[in-house]
Design an enzyme around this catalytic site. Structure first.
Site, short mmCIF file in Angstrom:
data_model
loop_
_atom_site.label_atom_id
_atom_site.label_comp_id
_atom_site.label_asym_id
_atom_site.label_seq_id
_atom_site.Cartn_x
_atom_site.Cartn_y
_atom_site.Cartn_z
N SER A 108 0.81 -1.22 0.00
CA SER A 108 0.00 0.00 0.00
C SER A 108 0.85 1.27 0.00
O SER A 108 0.34 2.35 -0.28
CB SER A 108 -0.96 0.01 1.19
OG SER A 108 -0.24 0.16 2.39
N LYS B 192 0.74 4.02 6.84
CA LYS B 192 0.13 4.95 5.87
C LYS B 192 0.66 6.35 6.13
O LYS B 192 1.23 6.64 7.17
CB LYS B 192 -1.40 4.98 6.05
CG LYS B 192 -2.13 3.65 5.81
CD LYS B 192 -2.26 3.30 4.35
CE LYS B 192 -2.98 1.98 4.14
NZ LYS B 192 -2.15 0.82 4.56
#
Lengths: 100, 439
Positions: free
Chosen positions: A23, A60
């Protein structure tokens, strides 16, 4: 200066994790990479953070744009995570290591 | 003395904190693996008994030292993990390092607790003692991702009472004038250093609370109790008498190495190999601290937990396993009963002194010792470069061929499976690894 001093700021709060997902691929973090993370309770906009989401850890970008907190991936395959309740930030990423 | 008169009028003639990790080993496991959060976690799989349990497990009635088969009945969903001492001791060193940011006077009392002397730090830090204690707590809680309990008081004994006062994550302050309030309801056996024997004796004298003990007149205490308990009595009254042991452990009275193995063995070669490995490990430590031993005590423990031992004396001090083994083998043969299952072996190096080869005996040993010294210099260099036991005695080979515990008890901590490139089983990066998925 040793490589340790170069990579690590607060030795006592620094841990190592292995990246398993893709990600953050456009931030240059690939599956299999090691990241050094520093435990702390707060982060600022743009930090790459480790957050606790649904009983697991996720890495993230931390975003606070427009007064709204979100966790933003660096891969178009994934959508940003907007926490419904309180967001638990575990640590911030301070370095990545890839050994060839 | 009047019962209600305070023991101490000043708040902190000395300011001592005791800091204690909450369920330290289990918390280390939870902090690195988010899937363990909020669950009953137990460490000690390799020992067969509970070494540490999370607060969730404690709430379900699991206690320290409980056998793991009983745990499974008491708390069937408990997650039982092998101890990862490598990670725990890494984190322990970090814990002490954080406290040392505030004061050099830190006593490392055990892997998960320490005392620190804050006396005189208010002015340089521009903080009250309570604020310093709060800062330390905040620092360790943040760095570890789990909590510590902190007690601040004028003495070590009182600081320990304070840190236990509210657990987990407590911060309790006992200023001098308030000592009695904390001791009033505290059973005397909860005081650090007072064991079952003393508790029973004190009960016969009608002393059951810490306050009752503290209020006894000095003459009574000196007459009835031995010196360590007189010191506890003084410390309970706010008078700091126990010394701080802040020095790094650099000298040893004795060095002990013990191994437990599963399953137990009746194989003499195997049992001797375990002893030989104990000797090698003890000698590594001895050479590291530049000491040598005049005598070695070796012992064996049977499956029925009975131990027997014998002492071997050398002609001069040594820290070389090569020299110890010849004297060792006859003693072992004498000790080891045929057809008996043994579960543990151990050695204790005793009568340690500085390793000084200048004083050699009269039998022309100089050259032999010179040779051994060079040999073990090389062995130690190999160890530093490639890890412990890169080379070892032939006699200890059987102990290296198998895992220490076969079966479920032999499960190794995750860290042992997840080696990084260029890491070896004996040499790993000195930063704690976490195994939660980072996606």
């Amino acid at each position: 200066m040793t490589l340790d001093d170069f990579l690590i700021r607060k030795k006592e709060a620094t841990y190592m994790l292995r990246v398993t997902g893709d990600s953050m691929i456009n931030a240059g973090l690939l599956p299999g990479d090691l990241v050094l993370v520093e435990r702390r309770a707060n982060a600022k906009d743009g930090d790459i953070v480790i957050a606790q989401v649904d009983g697991g850890w996720t890495m993230k970008y931390f975003r606070t744009r427009g007064g709204k907190i979100s966790l933003e991936p660096a891969n178009k395959k994934y959508r940003p995570i907007v926490p419904k309740e309180e967001l638990h930030i575990v640590a911030i990423v301070i370095a990545a290591i890839r050994k060839y | 003395m009047m019962p209600d008169q305070p023991f101490l009028l000043r708040s902190f003639p000395r300011a001592i904190v005791h800091i204690d990790g909450d369920a330290f080993f289990a918390s280390c496991e939870q902090a690195r693996n988010p899937t363990l959060h909020g669950k009953p976690i137990i460490t000690g799989k390799e020992r067969g008994i509970v070494a540490s349990m999370s607060y969730e497990a404690k709430a379900r009635g699991v206690t320290r030292g409980m056998r793991l088969c009983d745990v499974k009945r008491q708390c069937p969903d408990a997650i039982i993990l092998p101890s990862d001492y490598e990670t725990y001791s890494l984190l322990s060193q970090r814990f002490f390092a954080i406290v040392r940011r505030y004061t050099p006077d830190v006593e490392e009392y055990s892997i998960d607790e320490c005392f620190a002397d804050l006396t005189g730090l208010r002015r340089p830090l521009r903080l009250s003692y309570r604020q310093i204690a709060e800062r330390i707590k905040q620092d360790v809680d943040t760095a570890f991702g789990f909590t510590f309990s902190v007690g601040l008081a004028p003495t070590k004994v009182l600081a320990k009472i304070a840190s236990q006062w509210q657990k987990p994550s407590g911060l309790t302050v006992i200023p001098g004038p308030e000592i009695s309030q904390f001791l009033r309801a505290l059973p005397v056996e909860k005081v650090w250093g007072i064991g079952a024997q003393t508790t029973a004796f004190l009960a016969k004298q009608g002393v059951t609370t810490a306050l009752a003990l503290a209020q006894q007149p000095e003459s009574w205490v000196r007459q009835q109790l031995s010196k360590p308990f007189v010191e506890i009595w003084q410390e309970l009254r706010g008078q700091s008498v126990l010394p701080f042991v802040t020095a790094d452990k650099s000298t040893y009275q004795s060095i002990q190495k013990v191994t437990t193995f599963t399953p137990p063995s009746a194989d003499r070669t195997f049992v001797f190999a375990q002893l030989a490995k104990n000797i090698e490990n003890a000698c590594i430590k001895a050479r590291k601290y530049r000491v040598a031993a005049k005598t070695v005590f070796l012992f064996l423990t049977t499956q029925q937990f009975t131990s027997s031992g014998v002492e071997v004396t050398f002609s001069r001090r040594t820290a070389f396993p090569q020299e110890m083994l010849p004297a060792f083998r006859p003693a072992f043969e004498q000790l080891c009963t045929p057809r008996t299952l043994y579960r543990a072996t151990g050695v204790v190096l005793r009568h340690l002194d500085v390793n000084d080869t200048a004083q050699l005996d009269l039998f022309g040993d100089v050259f032999r010792v010179e040779k051994l010294t060079r040999l073990y210099d090389a062995v130690d260099r190999l160890r530093t470069k490639y890890g412990k036991h890169t080379v070892f005695l032939g006699a200890s080979l059987p102990a290296h061929q198998f895992a220490q515990h076969l079966g479920e008890r032999g499960d190794l901590p995750d860290r042992h499976h997840a080696l990084l490139k260029a890491e070896t089983a004996r040499k790993r990066v000195g930063i704690p690894m976490s195994f939660g998925e980072v996606t």
